[in-house]
Motif scaffolding. Structure first.
Motif, PDB file in Angstrom:
ATOM      1  N   LEU A 638      -3.068  -7.065   7.220  1.00 36.30           N
ATOM      2  CA  LEU A 638      -2.811  -6.815   5.906  1.00 36.30           C
ATOM      3  C   LEU A 638      -2.041  -5.225   6.154  1.00 36.30           C
ATOM      4  O   LEU A 638      -1.422  -4.942   5.240  1.00 36.30           O
ATOM      5  N   PRO A 639      -3.101  -4.450   6.519  1.00 34.92           N
ATOM      6  CA  PRO A 639      -2.433  -3.080   6.433  1.00 34.92           C
ATOM      7  C   PRO A 639      -1.205  -2.675   6.852  1.00 34.92           C
ATOM      8  O   PRO A 639      -0.472  -1.824   6.317  1.00 34.92           O
ATOM      9  N   PHE A 642       3.373  -3.850   5.115  1.00 39.53           N
ATOM     10  CA  PHE A 642       4.726  -3.111   4.617  1.00 39.53           C
ATOM     11  C   PHE A 642       5.216  -1.835   5.487  1.00 39.53           C
ATOM     12  O   PHE A 642       6.046  -1.411   5.192  1.00 39.53           O
ATOM     13  N   LYS A 663       8.593  -2.033  -0.729  1.00 40.25           N
ATOM     14  CA  LYS A 663       7.700  -1.237  -1.004  1.00 40.25           C
ATOM     15  C   LYS A 663       8.527  -0.002  -1.584  1.00 40.25           C
ATOM     16  O   LYS A 663       7.948   0.548  -2.470  1.00 40.25           O
ATOM     17  N   GLU A 667       7.987   1.867  -5.034  1.00 40.96           N
ATOM     18  CA  GLU A 667       7.601   3.188  -5.191  1.00 40.96           C
ATOM     19  C   GLU A 667       8.546   4.136  -5.901  1.00 40.96           C
ATOM     20  O   GLU A 667       8.083   4.932  -6.632  1.00 40.96           O
ATOM     21  N   ARG A 672       3.349   0.318  -7.532  1.00 40.10           N
ATOM     22  CA  ARG A 672       2.806   0.524  -6.426  1.00 40.10           C
ATOM     23  C   ARG A 672       2.631  -1.246  -6.195  1.00 40.10           C
ATOM     24  O   ARG A 672       2.462  -2.012  -6.814  1.00 40.10           O
ATOM     25  N   TRP A 674       1.007  -4.234  -3.194  1.00 45.63           N
ATOM     26  CA  TRP A 674      -0.008  -4.746  -2.338  1.00 45.63           C
ATOM     27  C   TRP A 674      -0.148  -6.064  -2.150  1.00 45.63           C
ATOM     28  O   TRP A 674       0.389  -6.804  -2.956  1.00 45.63           O
ATOM     29  N   VAL A 675      -0.510  -6.508  -1.062  1.00 43.81           N
ATOM     30  CA  VAL A 675      -0.836  -7.840  -0.908  1.00 43.81           C
ATOM     31  C   VAL A 675      -2.264  -8.485  -0.631  1.00 43.81           C
ATOM     32  O   VAL A 675      -3.088  -7.590  -0.141  1.00 43.81           O
ATOM     33  N   GLU A 676      -2.419  -9.476  -1.239  1.00 44.35           N
ATOM     34  CA  GLU A 676      -3.865 -10.088  -0.938  1.00 44.35           C
ATOM     35  C   GLU A 676      -3.722 -11.686  -0.187  1.00 44.35           C
ATOM     36  O   GLU A 676      -2.989 -12.286  -0.645  1.00 44.35           O
ATOM     37  N   PHE A 686       1.377 -11.559  -3.483  1.00 49.94           N
ATOM     38  CA  PHE A 686       1.972 -10.022  -3.606  1.00 49.94           C
ATOM     39  C   PHE A 686       1.696  -9.596  -5.044  1.00 49.94           C
ATOM     40  O   PHE A 686       2.472 -10.065  -5.729  1.00 49.94           O
ATOM     41  N   ARG A 687       1.230  -8.299  -5.306  1.00 51.47           N
ATOM     42  CA  ARG A 687       1.079  -7.769  -6.467  1.00 51.47           C
ATOM     43  C   ARG A 687       1.954  -6.565  -6.415  1.00 51.47           C
ATOM     44  O   ARG A 687       1.954  -5.795  -5.619  1.00 51.47           O
ATOM     45  N   PHE A 688       2.437  -6.319  -7.770  1.00 55.96           N
ATOM     46  CA  PHE A 688       3.060  -4.683  -7.939  1.00 55.96           C
ATOM     47  C   PHE A 688       3.041  -4.488  -9.228  1.00 55.96           C
ATOM     48  O   PHE A 688       3.124  -5.331 -10.266  1.00 55.96           O
TER      49      PHE A 688
END
Lengths: 702, 146
Positions: A638-639, A642, A663, A667, A672, A674-676, A686-688
């Motif tokens: 996950l980290p 992107f 990303k 930005e 911002r 991120w993904v879960e 994917f959320r933003f």
């Protein structure tokens, strides 16, 4: 009259005496009440040249003064001030310009005295003619100015620069009168400076009246008055032959004038020879003889005594003048130094006030054992307050612990070391009480004190850090790019080689295969270059910011991916509401395009592949999401998702730039992303966030 | 050296590059067998005998490892580090074969203890020559422990 009996006693005789004094005093005496003259004495009337005291009584002092005083201050303002001072302090002395009856101005030295014993507020006014005083002041000023010029070696000082001719004249006259000799002071060349005193008729009216005689007299005066260090020059004059003596007035080694006396005769005088002179100069012998008999007789001894006295006087005069010059020079020097100091102080003050760096002066506080225990802030400049937000209380003790609210005085050891050794020290610090970073220089102007000159570098450090991070990202980027461009190039070159071999062998199957590799590699390079270009464009926001509905931009994206997803039978569900946003429309479409592409790519073989685009509302923001039920993502990955060129699945298409692009675009719009994912097989979401996005109303139909 | 083919574990994410290595080694006169995995995670799973590579019969321990660097999931240098950390695996000679000539990669690789570091040339004949030399040196000349 008995000694112990007072000539006056309290009661009318004393008041009468004062009345007499009031009437007869040569100084002006007036009484002010309510700002108006209510009484004045005759001297006041005559000082102003009036005839009667009615010209003064009933008038405001301003009525008999010019509109403005000599320093330019309006009389009205200054008189108010002076009277207020008199009432406050009891008395007040100052110079004032009054207007005389004839319209001219007159300098008067005024003394105001508060008469507080009376029921009403009376002010007594005393006037003294200040003309002399002013003249002396002016002469001194003139002399100082002249001496300014005298400082320059090129300019010659002369008698007039150093002596007031009138004063000298008075002295000369008095000397001549007292001693009975004639006297005159001349320039070194014999030209008279003063008027002759006590000249005998022979010299004044006979000899000097002839051209030749006069010229001879001057020559004689020049000769006799020349510089002689220890004694006067005493000899018969070179003109008529009467006894003369001369002393030079020499200041600072310069012969400025000659003081001559004489025109006396004694028993040695040869009358015949003298008469001959009459012929020489062409004077009337009769008149000459007559006048000669009038010439005073004086013994040689007496004359020599007088001459020696003259010498003494002249020497004293010279010496005093010399001291005057020195003194004047010193005064001038001091004035200049003071002025220079003042202007220097002004400059430094201006610097202190306006500089952007904070400056604070401190005093170290030592305990009985001589150990530094605290320090006090003595002075700070405006920039100090700007940087720290702290204001120094003007009358507080201003201990460091008080000002900064700490238990220990911050950096006491560093500061006290500088204060005692005098060695400057610079360092950067994070000042906990203020939560900011500072660059500080500490110096010690004198032992026990230290000054800090500091700059708030919090922003600079942050910017530096950002810059450094950008640089690192840049070099990572460059590295990644060069590597990822090189890789397909290796493929192309190598397989071209194989192709050559294949062609020789005419191995069609391998030819096809090898061409395939080459094509793929070339495609990959091309795509990479395209996306890199896109990426570089993102930061520059080349498209105008437009307002759009989320629906519009999602539809844009769906149109673009339509071809790719058609074959995959993936269902796209749009469950977002009526949302309005402002941004770069094509770029935002790319965001969705990439996320949808991604989701579709990483679908498993499940029968119901689904990608959902929707929105949620959290505590303080609107969140857009793109959810899929695909293969999910291992939490370990996950980290890095992107990151540029980080591909999770090497076998699939794509250059690994897609998510980095997403990303970057988000930005740049201030949001911002991120993904879960709950793990492999559990799909991903994917959320933003998108600042400025607004919910209009209700949910739209699907 | 017995007649058994030498097993080389090739860790390479690029299909084309893997193909290049395979072709070169296939031609080589010393018998060898290439086991190809596509990313670092698979490489480690293979070496540490995790699923799906648990069965030693089908997944022989390699005599040497050819390692690419920039790979998804687990990076080549990380694979190297883990190999050298393991008492058994560290005996297997590792050779890095990569497009990257970056100093930092070189330094790190040798710090971890790689046996050799090769940079893929952008030239067919050179690549071929490299692979020949590689084969000669490591398979013909070099001795492997039991």
């Amino acid at each position: 009259m008995a000694v112990d009996t007072m000539p006056f006693y309290l009661g009318n005789p004393v008041l009468d005496a004062f009345k007499v004094f009031f009437d007869q005093s040569p100084d002006g005496s007036l009484i002010l009440s309510g700002g108006i003259f209510v009484e004045c004495n005759p001297a006041a009337v005559s000082m102003l040249g009036y005839s009667d005291k009615s010209c003064i009584i009933g008038k405001n002092p301003l009525a008999i003064s010019p509109l403005a005083q000599a320093d330019g201050v309006p009389s009205a303002e200054k008189s108010q001030r002076m009277m207020a001072e008199a009432l406050r302090e009891g008395c007040c002395r100052f110079d004032w310009l009054h207007t005389r009856a004839d319209g001219g101005d007159i300098w008067i030295e005024v003394v105001l005295t508060r008469l507080s014993s009376c029921d009403q507020n009376y002010i007594h006014v005393s006037w003294r003619d200040a003309v002399e005083k002013k003249r002396t002041q002016q002469a001194l000023e003139d002399r100082l100015i002249a001496l300014d010029i005298a400082d320059e070696p090129a300019k010659e000082v002369n008698f007039y620069d150093l002596f007031d001719v009138e004063s000298i004249q008075t002295v000369q006259d008095a000397f001549a009168q007292a001693t009975g000799v004639a006297s005159i002071i001349t320039l070194p060349d014999g030209t008279p400076i003063t008027r002759p005193s006590n000249f005998c008729r022979l010299c004044n009216d006979v000899i000097r009246k002839t051209e030749k005689g006069f010229s001879n007299c001057c020559k004689s005066d020049a000769a006799i008055g020349r510089y002689s260090q220890f004694a006067p020059i005493i000899q018969p004059c070179l003109s008529g032959g009467l006894w003369d003596a001369g002393s030079s007035i020499t200041v600072g080694g310069r012969h400025l004038a000659s003081w001559l006396i004489g025109q006396v005769r004694n028993e040695e005088l040869d009358e015949e020879k003298m008469m001959e002179y009459a012929d020489v100069i062409g004077a009337d012998p009769l008149k000459f003889a007559e006048a000669l008999r009038e010439v005073p007789v004086m013994s040689r001894e007496r004359f020599e005594q007088i001459s020696r006295t003259l010498f003494l006087f002249a020497s004293e005069l010279s010496q005093k003048a010399f001291l005057n010059v020195q003194q004047a020079r010193t005064i001038r020097q001091n004035q200049r130094t003071e002025a220079a100091l003042r202007s220097s102080e002004e400059r430094f003050r201006a610097l202190f006030q306006t500089m952007t760096e904070g400056v604070a002066l401190h005093e170290v506080i030592y305990n009985a054992d001589g150990k530094a225990v605290d320090y006090r802030l003595v002075m700070v400049n405006p920039a100090y307050t700007r940087h720290t937000g702290l204001v120094l209380p003007p009358h507080g003790e201003n201990l460091a612990t008080q000002i900064y609210g700490t238990d220990e005085p911050p950096y006491l050891d560093v500061f006290s070391k500088v204060a005692s050794t005098g060695e400057p020290y610079s360092f950067e610090l994070f000042f906990v009480p203020l939560n900011r970073h500072f660059s500080v220089s500490v110096i010690s102007p004198c032992i026990g004190q230290f000054a800090t000159v500091f700059e708030d570098i919090t922003d600079r450090l942050r910017k530096n850090k950002e810059l450094q991070e950008k640089n690192e990202e840049m070099s990572r980027f460059t590295y990644a790019v060069s590597h990822d461009l090189k890789s397909p190039l290796v493929t192309i070159m190598t397989f071209l080689g194989y192709l050559k071999q294949d062609l020789v062998k005419n191995d069609t199957a391998t030819i096809e295969k090898d061409l395939g590799f080459i094509n793929k590699a070339a495609d990959k390079m091309s795509k990479l270059l395209d996306e890199l270009l896109q990426l570089s464009r993102i930061g520059r926001k080349t498209n105008p910011q437009v307002e759009m509905s989320l629906k519009d931009v999602v539809r844009d994206a769906l149109d673009m991916v339509a071809g790719r997803i058609a074959g995959k039978r993936v269902q796209i569900k749009e469950s977002y509401g009526k949302l309005q946003l402002v941004g770069d429309r094509p770029r935002i479409a790319e965001v969705f395009q990439n996320l949808i592409d991604n989701a579709v790519k990483y679908m498993s073989d499940r029968p119901d592949p689904l990608v959902e685009i929707g929105h949620e509302v959290s505590e303080f923001e609107v969140i857009i999401f793109v959810r899929d039920n695909g293969i999910g993502i291992d939490s370990r990955h996950l980290p890095k998702l992107f990151g540029l060129f980080e591909k999770l699945n090497p076998g699939t298409e794509g250059t690994g730039i897609g998510l980095a692009l997403v990303k970057r675009i988000i930005e740049v719009h201030g949001g911002r992303v991120w993904v879960e994912s709950e793990g492999p097989g559990k799909g991903s979401i994917f959320r933003f966030t998108f600042p400025g996005i607004k919910i209009m109303d209700g949910k739209q139909e699907e | 050296m017995n007649g058994e083919p030498i097993t080389i574990l090739l860790v390479e994410d690029d299909q084309a590059h893997a193909e290049i290595v395979r072709r070169n080694m296939a031609d080589f006169r010393v018998a060898n067998r290439i086991v190809h995995v596509e990313d670092g995670q698979q490489a480690l799973d293979y070496l540490f005998r995790r699923e799906p590579y648990a069965d030693p019969q089908f997944n022989p321990r390699p005599s040497m490892i050819l390692l690419d660097l920039r790979m998804p999931k687990v990076d080549g240098l990380e694979v190297l580090r883990q190999i050298k950390d393991d008492e058994v695996l560290r005996r297997i000679p590792t050779v890095i074969l990569t497009t990257s000539a970056a100093e930092s990669d070189l330094a790190k690789a040798y710090t971890y203890g790689v046996g050799s570091y090769l940079v893929k040339p952008v030239d067919f004949s050179k690549f071929t020559e490299l692979m020949e030399s590689f084969g000669y040196y490591w398979l013909a000349w070099n001795r492997f422990p039991e």
